[in-house]
Design a protein around this motif. Structure first.
Motif, PDB file in Angstrom:
ATOM      1  N   VAL A 157       0.898  -1.536  -0.163  1.00 61.88           N
ATOM      2  CA  VAL A 157      -0.249  -0.067   0.610  1.00 61.88           C
ATOM      3  C   VAL A 157       1.189   1.507   0.039  1.00 61.88           C
ATOM      4  O   VAL A 157       2.305   1.044   0.784  1.00 61.88           O
ATOM      5  N   PRO A 158       0.699   2.410  -0.898  1.00 63.92           N
ATOM      6  CA  PRO A 158      -0.830   2.556  -2.016  1.00 63.92           C
ATOM      7  C   PRO A 158      -0.292   2.401  -3.391  1.00 63.92           C
ATOM      8  O   PRO A 158      -1.279   2.029  -3.690  1.00 63.92           O
ATOM      9  N   SER A 159       1.116   1.614  -3.376  1.00 65.53           N
ATOM     10  CA  SER A 159       1.325   1.880  -4.551  1.00 65.53           C
ATOM     11  C   SER A 159      -0.135   0.017  -5.626  1.00 65.53           C
ATOM     12  O   SER A 159      -0.224   0.313  -6.684  1.00 65.53           O
ATOM     13  N   THR A 160      -0.065  -0.843  -4.762  1.00 65.37           N
ATOM     14  CA  THR A 160      -1.283  -1.631  -4.983  1.00 65.37           C
ATOM     15  C   THR A 160      -2.385  -0.564  -5.953  1.00 65.37           C
ATOM     16  O   THR A 160      -2.994  -1.216  -6.415  1.00 65.37           O
ATOM     17  N   PHE A 161      -2.750   0.428  -4.922  1.00 70.95           N
ATOM     18  CA  PHE A 161      -4.277   0.687  -5.458  1.00 70.95           C
ATOM     19  C   PHE A 161      -3.754   1.134  -7.086  1.00 70.95           C
ATOM     20  O   PHE A 161      -4.850   0.895  -8.033  1.00 70.95           O
ATOM     21  N   VAL A 162      -2.474   1.817  -7.592  1.00 74.18           N
ATOM     22  CA  VAL A 162      -1.715   2.641  -8.828  1.00 74.18           C
ATOM     23  C   VAL A 162      -2.142   0.996  -9.189  1.00 74.18           C
ATOM     24  O   VAL A 162      -2.188   0.994 -10.461  1.00 74.18           O
ATOM     25  N   ALA A 163      -1.393   0.343  -9.717  1.00 78.04           N
ATOM     26  CA  ALA A 163      -0.891  -1.151 -10.093  1.00 78.04           C
ATOM     27  C   ALA A 163      -2.384  -1.732 -10.271  1.00 78.04           C
ATOM     28  O   ALA A 163      -2.841  -2.345 -11.099  1.00 78.04           O
ATOM     29  N   GLY A 164      -3.473  -2.101  -9.685  1.00 74.58           N
ATOM     30  CA  GLY A 164      -4.345  -2.174  -9.720  1.00 74.58           C
ATOM     31  C   GLY A 164      -5.353  -1.276 -11.043  1.00 74.58           C
ATOM     32  O   GLY A 164      -6.130  -2.112 -11.911  1.00 74.58           O
ATOM     33  N   ALA A 165      -5.279  -0.245 -10.867  1.00 77.41           N
ATOM     34  CA  ALA A 165      -5.741   0.612 -11.484  1.00 77.41           C
ATOM     35  C   ALA A 165      -5.609   0.781 -13.148  1.00 77.41           C
ATOM     36  O   ALA A 165      -5.832   0.539 -13.487  1.00 77.41           O
ATOM     37  N   ALA A 166      -4.111   0.767 -12.727  1.00 77.54           N
ATOM     38  CA  ALA A 166      -3.241   1.156 -14.429  1.00 77.54           C
ATOM     39  C   ALA A 166      -3.352  -0.887 -14.478  1.00 77.54           C
ATOM     40  O   ALA A 166      -2.929  -0.612 -15.840  1.00 77.54           O
ATOM     41  N   GLY A 167      -3.759  -1.635 -14.508  1.00 77.68           N
ATOM     42  CA  GLY A 167      -2.901  -3.417 -14.591  1.00 77.68           C
ATOM     43  C   GLY A 167      -2.353  -3.929 -14.568  1.00 77.68           C
ATOM     44  O   GLY A 167      -1.629  -4.449 -15.732  1.00 77.68           O
ATOM     45  N   ILE A 168      -0.921  -3.160 -13.263  1.00 80.85           N
ATOM     46  CA  ILE A 168       0.234  -3.400 -14.051  1.00 80.85           C
ATOM     47  C   ILE A 168       0.440  -4.530 -12.240  1.00 80.85           C
ATOM     48  O   ILE A 168       0.004  -4.280 -11.314  1.00 80.85           O
ATOM     49  N   GLY A 169       0.380  -5.911 -12.606  1.00 80.84           N
ATOM     50  CA  GLY A 169       0.031  -7.170 -11.726  1.00 80.84           C
ATOM     51  C   GLY A 169       1.718  -8.135 -11.657  1.00 80.84           C
ATOM     52  O   GLY A 169       2.441  -7.396 -11.868  1.00 80.84           O
TER      53      GLY A 169
END
Length: 191
Positions: A157-169
């Protein structure tokens, strides 16, 4: 300035700071994803070099051990499967394990042929293959380190939210799956 203007300015400033922060997080994730992809390409280059060595090795052994056809066919089949494009990381690891096993049987076969073991061509290919294996291991370590960095960034957190929104897995590790490689070696000092 009146209170309403100050609040609007503060709100706009907060939105700008938040937007810049999200952009910085996103750029960091993209940078890590690109590092993972770049390091996978390096692993792929080294694997391709290995695949290019195998036919020369098979031809060299073929001259000495022509009646060992099955071992040679297994090496050729494993090489063809491993060299096939479009595999995912896990599938490539499985294919490379099969090729490693086939090459191990080929080198074990060479022990039965003293003339082959003494052949400069065979020894040169064996040295080059050993060097390539070392380069593959180094490339795999770099790739896995980059995967670890990306996966950590994607999960925290918090980059998990940005990654999820950007489709980066998450990315896949390149792992050895061959039980013979993972087995505990037996050490004996004689009986």
């Amino acid at each position: 300035m009146d209170l309403a203007t100050v609040l609007v300015v503060l709100l706009v400033a907060a939105v700008v700071v938040l937007a810049l922060w999200v952009v910085a997080l996103y750029n960091g994730l993209v940078r890590l994803r690109n590092l993972v992809q770049e390091s996978w390409r390096q692993v792929d280059v080294e694997l391709h070099r290995r695949h290019d060595l195998v036919p020369n090795l098979v031809e060299t052994v073929k001259g000495y051990a022509a009646h060992e056809r099955q071992v040679l066919e297994d090496v050729v089949a494993a090489r063809s499967l491993a060299a096939r494009p479009g595999s995912g990381v896990a599938e490539q690891a499985t294919q490379e394990d099969a090729l490693s096993g086939a090459l191990g049987r080929l080198f074990a076969l060479a022990e039965d042929y003293p003339q082959l073991r003494a052949s400069e061509n065979f020894l040169g290919l064996q040295r080059e293959l050993t060097d390539t294996e070392d380069r593959i291991a180094a490339s795999r370590r770099l790739y896995n380190a980059n995967v670890r960095a990306l996966n950590t960034k994607v999960e925290v957190v918090p980059s998990t939210f940005v990654a999820g929104a950007a489709g980066i897995g998450r990315a896949e590790y390149f792992e050895v799956r061959d039980p013979a490689v993972r087995a505990r070696p037996d050490v004996s000092f004689g009986t």
